[in-house]
Motif scaffolding. Structure first.
Motif, PDB file in Angstrom:
ATOM      1  N   ARG A  32       0.858  -1.181   0.000  1.00 41.60           N
ATOM      2  CA  ARG A  32       0.000   0.000   0.000  1.00 41.60           C
ATOM      3  C   ARG A  32       0.896   1.234   0.000  1.00 41.60           C
ATOM      4  NH1 ARG A  32      -4.348   0.203   4.677  1.00 41.60           N
ATOM      5  NH2 ARG A  32      -4.747  -1.849   3.713  1.00 41.60           N
ATOM      6  N   GLU A  35       2.374   3.824   3.103  1.00 41.30           N
ATOM      7  CA  GLU A  35       2.194   3.332   4.463  1.00 41.30           C
ATOM      8  C   GLU A  35       2.469   1.826   4.515  1.00 41.30           C
ATOM      9  OE1 GLU A  35      -1.931   2.897   5.877  1.00 41.30           O
ATOM     10  OE2 GLU A  35      -2.527   3.822   3.976  1.00 41.30           O
ATOM     11  N   TYR A  36       2.735   1.340   5.722  1.00 46.01           N
ATOM     12  CA  TYR A  36       2.959  -0.080   5.912  1.00 46.01           C
ATOM     13  C   TYR A  36       1.616  -0.793   6.087  1.00 46.01           C
ATOM     14  CZ  TYR A  36       7.899   0.908   6.666  1.00 46.01           C
ATOM     15  OH  TYR A  36       9.200   1.305   6.505  1.00 46.01           O
ATOM     16  N   SER A  37       1.528  -1.983   5.525  1.00 42.99           N
ATOM     17  CA  SER A  37       0.299  -2.780   5.652  1.00 42.99           C
ATOM     18  C   SER A  37       0.639  -4.248   5.439  1.00 42.99           C
ATOM     19  CB  SER A  37      -0.755  -2.327   4.630  1.00 42.99           C
ATOM     20  OG  SER A  37      -0.366  -2.697   3.310  1.00 42.99           O
ATOM     21  N   ASP A  39      -1.148  -6.087   3.382  1.00 44.42           N
ATOM     22  CA  ASP A  39      -1.925  -6.417   2.194  1.00 44.42           C
ATOM     23  C   ASP A  39      -1.311  -7.573   1.410  1.00 44.42           C
ATOM     24  OD1 ASP A  39      -3.544  -4.385   2.945  1.00 44.42           O
ATOM     25  OD2 ASP A  39      -3.009  -3.015   1.323  1.00 44.42           O
TER      26      ASP A  39
END
Length: 260
Positions: A32, A35-37, A39
């Motif tokens: 994403r 930002e960190y995610s 996903d």
């Protein structure tokens, strides 16, 4: 000065191995933008191919562990009890999988067991699965044999066998109820190492065209960006979980014996 050099070498080694892992983990969290995610992990875990290939490799690992234990435990027991002179030769044979490349073995399988041979195992999915399992047993043989042999060294095999025979036990009973419980730590250590080997193995599964986890990792890595990094982290976590279980089982067994 020597102590400082030793600690410096340890720290340098940890940094050398940790930095690539940290970088790979950090990259896997950047799917994403901005930002960190997680996903990428969600995409991988929800992929039907991941579930199919991982489930297949887990089943193959369990079959490999069972066959490997049934092969190694009686062999190591018999060599230590009756054929100590043959031990160097057995150890040499169990080391051959570390010398002979997997690609040579799998091409030999294809050549010997193709549809035009006397035993056409590659002509069916079941036969090919059997070939792959045999290949995995071979790859895990050095680790399984040494784990079991180390366990046998820690007990008095001859005395235990003579005591069991004096009570009327047969060979199968001796192996199942006397020897196996005493080398269970070694068997479990070999089992966890075997599991880690099977989960990450690529060459044999790919050339035998089986839906295993290793080929899936390669296909995903050729077509995606963030998902392969997430999958590599998952595979790394599985391997370290196996190593942790080995330590946990070993400590638990030592603690139980100390209490006994």
């Amino acid at each position: 000065m020597t102590r400082l050099f030793a600690w410096g070498s340890v720290i340098l080694g940890c940094v050398f191995f940790a930095l690539p892992l940290i970088g790979m983990t950090e990259f896997s969290l950047r799917m994403r933008r901005g930002e960190y995610s997680f996903d990428a992990y969600a995409v991988v875990l929800a992929d039907p191919r991941f579930q199919q290939t991982f489930g297949y490799s887990v089943l193959m690992a369990l079959a490999t562990i069972l066959v490997g234990a049934l092969l190694v435990v009686p062999t190591a027991f018999w060599v230590r009890l009756k054929l100590p002179a043959a031990r160097p030769w057995v150890e040499f044979v169990t080391l051959l999988p570390l010398v002979i490349p997997a690609i040579v073995v799998v091409f030999g399988y294809i050549r010997l067991y193709n549809t035009s041979s006397f035993l056409p195992l590659t002509g069916s999915a079941t036969g090919t699965n059997i070939l792959l399992m045999c290949g995995y047993v071979m790859l895990a043989l050095p680790y399984m044999y040494r784990a079991v042999d180390t366990g046998l060294r820690s007990i008095d095999v001859a005395t235990l066998t003579e005591a069991a025979q004096s009570l009327g036990a047969g060979w199968i009973t001796i192996l199942a109820k006397v020897i196996l419980p005493n080398v269970l730590t070694g068997v479990l250590s070999g089992a966890f190492l075997t599991f880690a080997i099977v989960i990450g193995e690529f060459t044999m599964a790919a050339l035998l065209n089986r839906p295993a986890f290793g080929p899936f990792m390669q296909v995903l890595g050729a077509n995606r960006a963030y998902e392969p990094a997430a999958l590599a982290v998952i595979a790394f976590a599985i391997t370290w979980a196996c190593m942790g279980l080995i330590q946990l089982v070993t400590r638990f067994t030592k603690h139980t014996r100390a209490q006994g």
